[in-house]
Design a protein around this motif. Structure first.
Motif, PDB file in Angstrom:
ATOM      1  N   HIS A 194       7.072   6.747  -8.962  1.00  6.96           N
ATOM      2  CA  HIS A 194       6.311   8.009  -8.836  1.00  6.96           C
ATOM      3  C   HIS A 194       6.195   8.380  -7.359  1.00  6.96           C
ATOM      4  O   HIS A 194       6.437   9.526  -6.960  1.00  6.96           O
ATOM      5  CB  HIS A 194       4.918   7.818  -9.460  1.00  6.96           C
ATOM      6  N   ASN A 195       5.847   7.405  -6.538  1.00 12.70           N
ATOM      7  CA  ASN A 195       5.654   7.703  -5.120  1.00 12.70           C
ATOM      8  C   ASN A 195       6.956   8.063  -4.416  1.00 12.70           C
ATOM      9  O   ASN A 195       6.975   8.904  -3.524  1.00 12.70           O
ATOM     10  CB  ASN A 195       4.966   6.526  -4.418  1.00 12.70           C
ATOM     11  N   ILE A 226      -0.160  13.066  -8.567  1.00 18.43           N
ATOM     12  CA  ILE A 226       0.361  13.907  -7.478  1.00 18.43           C
ATOM     13  C   ILE A 226       1.649  14.621  -7.910  1.00 18.43           C
ATOM     14  O   ILE A 226       1.959  15.697  -7.426  1.00 18.43           O
ATOM     15  CB  ILE A 226       0.616  13.030  -6.212  1.00 18.43           C
ATOM     16  N   LYS A 268       4.532   3.327 -10.830  1.00 13.07           N
ATOM     17  CA  LYS A 268       3.804   4.033  -9.770  1.00 13.07           C
ATOM     18  C   LYS A 268       4.630   4.092  -8.475  1.00 13.07           C
ATOM     19  O   LYS A 268       4.626   5.099  -7.748  1.00 13.07           O
ATOM     20  CB  LYS A 268       2.451   3.340  -9.513  1.00 13.07           C
ATOM     21  N   ASN A 328      -1.853  -0.090  -4.813  1.00 12.24           N
ATOM     22  CA  ASN A 328      -0.396   0.121  -4.804  1.00 12.24           C
ATOM     23  C   ASN A 328       0.340  -1.174  -4.455  1.00 12.24           C
ATOM     24  O   ASN A 328       1.130  -1.220  -3.513  1.00 12.24           O
ATOM     25  CB  ASN A 328      -0.036   1.209  -3.786  1.00 12.24           C
ATOM     26  N   VAL A 368      -2.332   3.964 -10.237  1.00 12.52           N
ATOM     27  CA  VAL A 368      -3.331   5.044 -10.313  1.00 12.52           C
ATOM     28  C   VAL A 368      -2.877   6.150  -9.385  1.00 12.52           C
ATOM     29  O   VAL A 368      -2.639   5.913  -8.200  1.00 12.52           O
ATOM     30  CB  VAL A 368      -4.728   4.553  -9.863  1.00 12.52           C
ATOM     31  N   SER A 369      -2.757   7.333  -9.917  1.00 12.69           N
ATOM     32  CA  SER A 369      -2.375   8.450  -9.059  1.00 12.69           C
ATOM     33  C   SER A 369      -3.360   9.597  -9.218  1.00 12.69           C
ATOM     34  O   SER A 369      -3.938   9.791 -10.283  1.00 12.69           O
ATOM     35  CB  SER A 369      -0.970   8.945  -9.398  1.00 12.69           C
ATOM     36  N   GLY A 370      -3.510  10.333  -8.133  1.00  6.78           N
ATOM     37  CA  GLY A 370      -4.369  11.529  -8.194  1.00  6.78           C
ATOM     38  C   GLY A 370      -5.286  11.644  -7.002  1.00  6.78           C
ATOM     39  O   GLY A 370      -6.039  12.618  -6.892  1.00  6.78           O
ATOM     40  N   GLY A 371      -5.245  10.650  -6.122  1.00 10.83           N
ATOM     41  CA  GLY A 371      -6.085  10.699  -4.928  1.00 10.83           C
ATOM     42  C   GLY A 371      -7.564  10.696  -5.295  1.00 10.83           C
ATOM     43  O   GLY A 371      -7.955  10.340  -6.415  1.00 10.83           O
ATOM     44  N   ARG A 395      10.868  10.966   7.212  1.00  7.09           N
ATOM     45  CA  ARG A 395       9.638  10.553   7.915  1.00  7.09           C
ATOM     46  C   ARG A 395       9.997   9.630   9.083  1.00  7.09           C
ATOM     47  O   ARG A 395       9.406   9.714  10.156  1.00  7.09           O
ATOM     48  CB  ARG A 395       8.671   9.840   6.957  1.00  7.09           C
ATOM     49  N   GLN A 421       3.793   6.685   6.643  1.00  9.46           N
ATOM     50  CA  GLN A 421       3.867   6.265   5.244  1.00  9.46           C
ATOM     51  C   GLN A 421       3.290   4.866   5.116  1.00  9.46           C
ATOM     52  O   GLN A 421       3.280   4.112   6.077  1.00  9.46           O
ATOM     53  CB  GLN A 421       5.303   6.276   4.747  1.00  9.46           C
ATOM     54  N   LYS A 422       2.842   4.563   3.876  1.00  6.60           N
ATOM     55  CA  LYS A 422       2.283   3.221   3.667  1.00  6.60           C
ATOM     56  C   LYS A 422       3.280   2.280   2.994  1.00  6.60           C
ATOM     57  O   LYS A 422       3.026   1.099   2.908  1.00  6.60           O
ATOM     58  CB  LYS A 422       0.991   3.317   2.861  1.00  6.60           C
ATOM     59  N   GLY A 423       4.365   2.797   2.470  1.00  6.51           N
ATOM     60  CA  GLY A 423       5.406   1.869   1.996  1.00  6.51           C
ATOM     61  C   GLY A 423       5.901   2.021   0.579  1.00  6.51           C
ATOM     62  O   GLY A 423       7.019   1.611   0.274  1.00  6.51           O
ATOM     63  N   THR A 424       5.091   2.586  -0.312  1.00  2.00           N
ATOM     64  CA  THR A 424       5.515   2.594  -1.722  1.00  2.00           C
ATOM     65  C   THR A 424       6.784   3.425  -1.943  1.00  2.00           C
ATOM     66  O   THR A 424       7.627   3.053  -2.760  1.00  2.00           O
ATOM     67  CB  THR A 424       4.394   3.136  -2.634  1.00  2.00           C
ATOM     68  N   GLU A 430       7.428  11.489  -5.277  1.00  2.00           N
ATOM     69  CA  GLU A 430       6.386  12.226  -4.514  1.00  2.00           C
ATOM     70  C   GLU A 430       6.882  12.497  -3.082  1.00  2.00           C
ATOM     71  O   GLU A 430       6.809  13.623  -2.586  1.00  2.00           O
ATOM     72  CB  GLU A 430       5.105  11.385  -4.505  1.00  2.00           C
ATOM     73  N   TYR A 431       7.417  11.464  -2.424  1.00  3.86           N
ATOM     74  CA  TYR A 431       7.945  11.635  -1.057  1.00  3.86           C
ATOM     75  C   TYR A 431       9.049  12.696  -1.058  1.00  3.86           C
ATOM     76  O   TYR A 431       9.142  13.518  -0.162  1.00  3.86           O
ATOM     77  CB  TYR A 431       8.558  10.338  -0.536  1.00  3.86           C
TER      78      TYR A 431
HETATM   79  C1  6PG Z   1      -1.110   8.975  -5.477  1.00  3.83           C
HETATM   80  C2  6PG Z   1      -0.519   8.722  -4.101  1.00  3.83           C
HETATM   81  C3  6PG Z   1      -1.183   7.620  -3.360  1.00  3.83           C
HETATM   82  C4  6PG Z   1      -0.503   7.303  -2.036  1.00  3.83           C
HETATM   83  C5  6PG Z   1      -0.716   8.327  -0.988  1.00  3.83           C
HETATM   84  C6  6PG Z   1      -0.209   7.962   0.384  1.00  3.83           C
HETATM   85  O1  6PG Z   1      -0.311   8.954  -6.389  1.00  3.83           O
HETATM   86  O2  6PG Z   1      -2.311   9.208  -5.596  1.00  3.83           O
HETATM   87  O3  6PG Z   1       0.826   8.365  -4.259  1.00  3.83           O
HETATM   88  O4  6PG Z   1      -1.187   6.476  -4.154  1.00  3.83           O
HETATM   89  O5  6PG Z   1      -1.000   6.124  -1.575  1.00  3.83           O
HETATM   90  O6  6PG Z   1      -0.158   9.542  -1.383  1.00  3.83           O
HETATM   91  O7  6PG Z   1       1.093   7.523   0.409  1.00  3.83           O
HETATM   92  P1  6PG Z   1       1.848   7.366   1.811  1.00  3.83           P
HETATM   93  O8  6PG Z   1       0.837   7.023   2.842  1.00  3.83           O
HETATM   94  O9  6PG Z   1       2.840   6.273   1.647  1.00  3.83           O
HETATM   95  O10 6PG Z   1       2.474   8.709   2.089  1.00  3.83           O
END
Ligand code: 6PG
Length: 465
Positions: free
Chosen positions: A185-186, A362, A182, A100, A125-128, A287, A259-262, A189-190
């Protein structure tokens, strides 16, 4: 006689959960895969995938032009891996950053590596973990001839939507496009995660439902427009029992989110581009506010909030309000993409973006079918709120959102993301906003001038004369 060494099709660096699963996915699709890990004992227990501890050996064992994909934490780690890798690479080799990374870093790195004739592209890449292993959504940038080198791997490892469309696409020539998409997307997602947490709190705190009943209510809409991967996830979470206490696990989890930042980056990009995205912002901000727990505890003692339970909100109202708020979140995200594409000349096809998000990622949701159709109908659509189908849908569901937001306000239940969507909608559909006051205020204290409705040009008034 010397034994011929079989060179691998692709190499992976960053053998964490995502990396290992993606490596296994590639191997299962018939590609020969190797990995690099300086302490391979911690890496993977997969006989088909040899892990080299020495970077030099890893590179030597790759077929040319080499394809190296890494899934690493964004920032310094990516920088260091590129630095150590480059001395072993040759022109036409390809590095794919599948982590990311921030899109501006990807742009800079691709330009720096281009001077050495090394190809570089960013891959969202998304989908864990499950997506990496069984079918992910891949959002790529890069020129067609560069993308061709990695395309067979991505198409084989990608998820497919119910119509068998592959959820892996090159979305533009610029190396950084995939990471930008992406990132947005995030952000969405949030926002959807926050909206679902607010659905949970409406059921729990206004209606007084228990976790199991909330789970059932959310499951009941899984095949409707409101249904999504994240609503399924939430529903499953609510049914899970803690094996340490036998209580519902959700009740044992602390109310502080990280959160990690995206998601934050996407919101900041929206601001930089001048795109209103308040629901996306609330996904981030909610958050943040959760992290001030000691202050929240002190404040709750000062203000003693009392929540008035009632049964004014029906399950259907909560569901429809969620849909309206979620459409507004998608509208904001897609507008960020649209304006970025114009600003950076990416020529992003928004129906392709929505298509790639239909499976594996996601954000996969039933509503995405309608979003693909909206951009198929009109590629130049400036905002999803203007689409013929979605606008009809909103005409029906916005009154429910209004009910939810007003009832929650009266009860004292915070619905930051739902409220942001409603204000966004109400502002967006109003042909006249009170910005005449803002213009006049700016002119009053800063002589910034204002434009009039009856004649062209900029005017200034000496307001206190
Ligand atoms: C994805 C997710 C993934 C993301 C985690 C954690 O699409 O598979 O977006 O890439 O890193 O969901 O995100 P946070 O730690 O920022 O909530």
């Amino acid at each position: 006689m010397t034994k011929k060494i079989e060179l691998a099709d692709i190499g992976l660096i960053g053998l964490g959960v995502m990396g290992i699963n993606l490596a296994k996915n590639f191997a299962e699709k018939g590609f020969s895969v190797i990995g690099h890990d300086s302490s391979p004992s911690h890496a993977m227990n997969e006989p088909a995938i040899y892990v080299h501890s020495q970077l030099k050996d890893f590179v030597r064992n790759l077929a040319k032009p080499r394809k190296i994909l890494f899934l690493l934490p964004a920032g310094q780690t990516v920088e260091e891996v590129i630095q150590s890798l480059v001395p072993y690479l040759e022109p036409e080799d390809l590095i794919v950053d599948a982590g990311n990374s921030h899109f501006e870093d990807t742009k800079r790195r691709s330009q720096e590596l281009a001077t050495k004739k090394i190809n570089y592209l960013g891959l969202g890449v998304s989908g864990g973990e499950d997506g990496a292993r069984n079918g992910a959504s891949f959002m790529a940038g890069g020129k067609p001839d560069i993308f061709e080198n990695i395309k067979p791997f991505l198409e084989a490892a990608a998820a497919r939507d119910p119509d068998n469309n592959i959820c892996a696409k090159r979305l533009g020539d610029a190396a950084e496009v995939g990471h930008f998409v992406k990132m947005v997307h995030n952000s969405i997602e949030y926002a959807e995660m926050q909206l679902l947490s607010e659905v949970y709190s409406q059921f729990a705190e206004i209606k007084g439902y228990n976790n199991e009943d909330i789970s059932k209510a959310i499951t009941s809409w899984r095949n409707e427009l409101e249904g999504s991967f994240l609503s399924d996830v939430t529903s499953k979470i609510l049914k899970t029992i803690d094996n340490l206490t036998d209580a519902p696990l959700i009740d044992m989890i602390e109310d502080i989110a990280e959160q990690k930042g995206t998601g934050k980056w996407g919101t900041v990009s929206g601001i930089d581009l001048g795109v209103p995205a308040p629901t996306l912002y609330e996904g981030v901000s909610s958050r943040f506010i959760s992290q001030y727990k000691p202050d929240r505890i002190t404040a709750s003692k000062i203000y003693r909030p009392v929540l008035n339970k009632n049964d004014v909100l029906s399950t259907d109202t909560i569901k429809r309000a969620f849909l309206a708020a979620k459409i507004c979140a998608f509208a904001q995200g897609f507008q960020v993409l649209k304006i970025a594409s114009l600003k950076y000349s990416w020529d992003l096809k928004l129906n392709d973006v929505a298509q790639v998000w239909k499976a594996g990622c996601i954000l996969r949701s039933n509503i995405l079918n309608k979003i693909v159709e909206a951009f198929d109908r009109k590629a130049s659509l400036t905002n999803l709120l203007l689409d013929t189908y979605l606008s009809e849908e909103l005409k029906h569901s916005i009154p429910e959102l209004r009910l939810v937001v007003s009832e929650a306000a009266l009860c004292g239940l915070p619905l930051a993301a739902h409220s942001a969507s409603l204000s966004y909608f109400d502002s967006f559909i109003k042909s006249k906003l009170p910005m005449n006051i803002i213009q006049a205020q700016r002119d009053f204290f800063g002589s910034h001038g204002y434009r009039r409705i009856d004649r062209s040009g900029t005017f200034h008034t000496s307001w206190e004369d």
